[in-house]
Design an enzyme around this catalytic site. Structure first.
Site, PDB file in Angstrom:
ATOM      1  N   GLU A 153     -47.387   4.443 -19.124  1.00 18.06           N
ATOM      2  CA  GLU A 153     -47.566   3.249 -18.309  1.00 18.06           C
ATOM      3  C   GLU A 153     -48.538   2.271 -18.959  1.00 18.06           C
ATOM      4  O   GLU A 153     -49.609   2.664 -19.428  1.00 18.06           O
ATOM      5  CB  GLU A 153     -48.095   3.617 -16.922  1.00 18.06           C
ATOM      6  N   ASN A 190     -45.481   4.879  -6.852  1.00 14.70           N
ATOM      7  CA  ASN A 190     -46.294   5.942  -6.266  1.00 14.70           C
ATOM      8  C   ASN A 190     -47.438   5.368  -5.432  1.00 14.70           C
ATOM      9  O   ASN A 190     -47.803   5.904  -4.387  1.00 14.70           O
ATOM     10  CB  ASN A 190     -46.837   6.861  -7.355  1.00 14.70           C
ATOM     11  N   CYS A 227     -46.221  -0.760  -7.983  1.00 15.73           N
ATOM     12  CA  CYS A 227     -46.318   0.627  -8.430  1.00 15.73           C
ATOM     13  C   CYS A 227     -45.684   1.495  -7.357  1.00 15.73           C
ATOM     14  O   CYS A 227     -46.120   1.470  -6.196  1.00 15.73           O
ATOM     15  CB  CYS A 227     -47.770   1.027  -8.666  1.00 15.73           C
ATOM     16  N   CYS A 278     -44.362   8.176 -12.248  1.00 12.47           N
ATOM     17  CA  CYS A 278     -44.316   6.724 -12.114  1.00 12.47           C
ATOM     18  C   CYS A 278     -43.120   6.394 -11.238  1.00 12.47           C
ATOM     19  O   CYS A 278     -41.969   6.609 -11.631  1.00 12.47           O
ATOM     20  CB  CYS A 278     -44.183   6.058 -13.479  1.00 12.47           C
ATOM     21  N   GLY A 279     -43.383   5.860 -10.037  1.00 15.53           N
ATOM     22  CA  GLY A 279     -42.304   5.594  -9.096  1.00 15.53           C
ATOM     23  C   GLY A 279     -41.341   4.524  -9.570  1.00 15.53           C
ATOM     24  O   GLY A 279     -40.120   4.675  -9.464  1.00 15.53           O
ATOM     25  N   ASN A 286     -54.745  -1.598 -12.615  1.00 11.44           N
ATOM     26  CA  ASN A 286     -54.705  -0.414 -13.469  1.00 11.44           C
ATOM     27  C   ASN A 286     -56.109   0.035 -13.869  1.00 11.44           C
ATOM     28  O   ASN A 286     -57.080  -0.715 -13.740  1.00 11.44           O
ATOM     29  CB  ASN A 286     -53.876  -0.697 -14.721  1.00 11.44           C
ATOM     30  N   ASN A 316     -49.670  10.988  -9.597  1.00 14.16           N
ATOM     31  CA  ASN A 316     -50.143   9.650  -9.956  1.00 14.16           C
ATOM     32  C   ASN A 316     -51.242   9.298  -8.943  1.00 14.16           C
ATOM     33  O   ASN A 316     -50.965   9.173  -7.742  1.00 14.16           O
ATOM     34  CB  ASN A 316     -48.975   8.683  -9.852  1.00 14.16           C
TER      35      ASN A 316
END
Length: 275
Positions: free
Chosen positions: A209, A73, A71, A218-219, A62, A11
């Site tokens: 996402e 990551n 977010c 995606c963390g 984004n 990511n």
């Protein structure tokens, strides 16, 4: 403008500093910098700013110019950035985000950053928090999207995530995820996670996402997937869960209602741009 390109489990993000709040249209800037053909290319833009309540403030936008409160990551990469640029003078520090202040721990190996551990906060299934349209919650429930039935659970893990388990079929994260994101019950849309349970301590997650599309990891999505898997009794409730995403592996630990995420963060390159 100086920038760093960083990635966590694939990511990827463009990092820039703005300590004096000089950027005027940061959403438009994110669109330009994140464009993979005419810009640097990334899933999102991360802006490093001063904070009055933590060691630093993380602003994330984004690739499509929309804002994100959190977010997973990105905040791991942010933790590495803050530590290695001496913005924080300890391996444990706090970061201000749109989802509140997050606690960071830098895990070193031979004086180098091996992992970044993040306190992700508490999940919420409350329909007002997510938010859902005229619904108290959406837990282990069937919905129909584009004439297909999905059994879903939606949870707020910094941002809204909808988790779908399916060991018996393969999902198209792009084709199906993009449609489920816009389902009418999701007031502000939802990130979509397609999950396969490998065993009691391992799962695989593919995520669509909001604002970025299908990403390599995606963390917050991996965290949400583990939270839901534990709630539904699909994985061990007392152990860390290893989450395999297309871009790498994250480790999620749930202690009571507290969620912790651990994983890698790397600088891929740095440079200057006049975009």
């Amino acid at each position: 403008m100086n920038f760093y390109k960083m990635q966590g489990a694939g990511n990827d993000f463009v990092f820039i500093e703005d300590f004096n709040n000089e950027i005027e249209d940061e959403c438009r800037l994110a669109e330009k910098l994140c464009d993979r053909h005419f810009g640097i290319g990334a899933d999102g833009l991360v802006i490093v700013r001063k904070s009055e309540v933590a060691q630093a403030k993380m602003v994330i936008i984004n690739a499509d110019g929309s804002r994100a409160n959190m977010c997973g990551n990105a905040i791991r990469c942010f933790g590495k950035y803050v530590y290695e640029h001496n913005i924080a003078n300890s391996t444990k520090f706090s970061v201000e985000t749109g989802d509140g202040v997050k606690e960071i721990e830098i895990i070193l190996e031979d004086a180098n950053v091996k992992y970044v551990k993040v306190y992700m906060g508490n999940p919420s299934y409350d329909g007002h928090d997510i938010p859902l349209n005229n619904l108290d919650s959406l837990i282990d429930t069937d919905i129909i999207v584009d004439n297909k039935t999905y059994r879903v659970t939606t949870v707020l893990m910094g941002v809204p995530h909808t988790v779908i388990f399916g060991n018996d079929r393969d999902y198209d994260a792009i084709g199906e995820g993009s449609k489920i994101e816009k389902f009418h019950l999701f007031k502000e849309g939802s990130n979509i996670n397609f999950v396969k349970v490998i065993d009691k301590t391992h799962i695989r997650v593919d995520t669509w996402e909001r604002g970025a599309g299908a990403t390599l990891a995606c963390g917050t999505g991996c965290s949400a997937s583990v939270v839901v898997a534990k709630r539904l009794g699909l994985v061990d409730k007392d152990k860390e869960i290893y989450v395999k995403a297309p871009g790498g592996e994250l480790i999620i630990d749930v202690q009571g209602n507290d969620v912790y995420m651990k994983g890698p963060a790397e600088v891929t390159f740095e440079g200057t741009t006049n975009l």
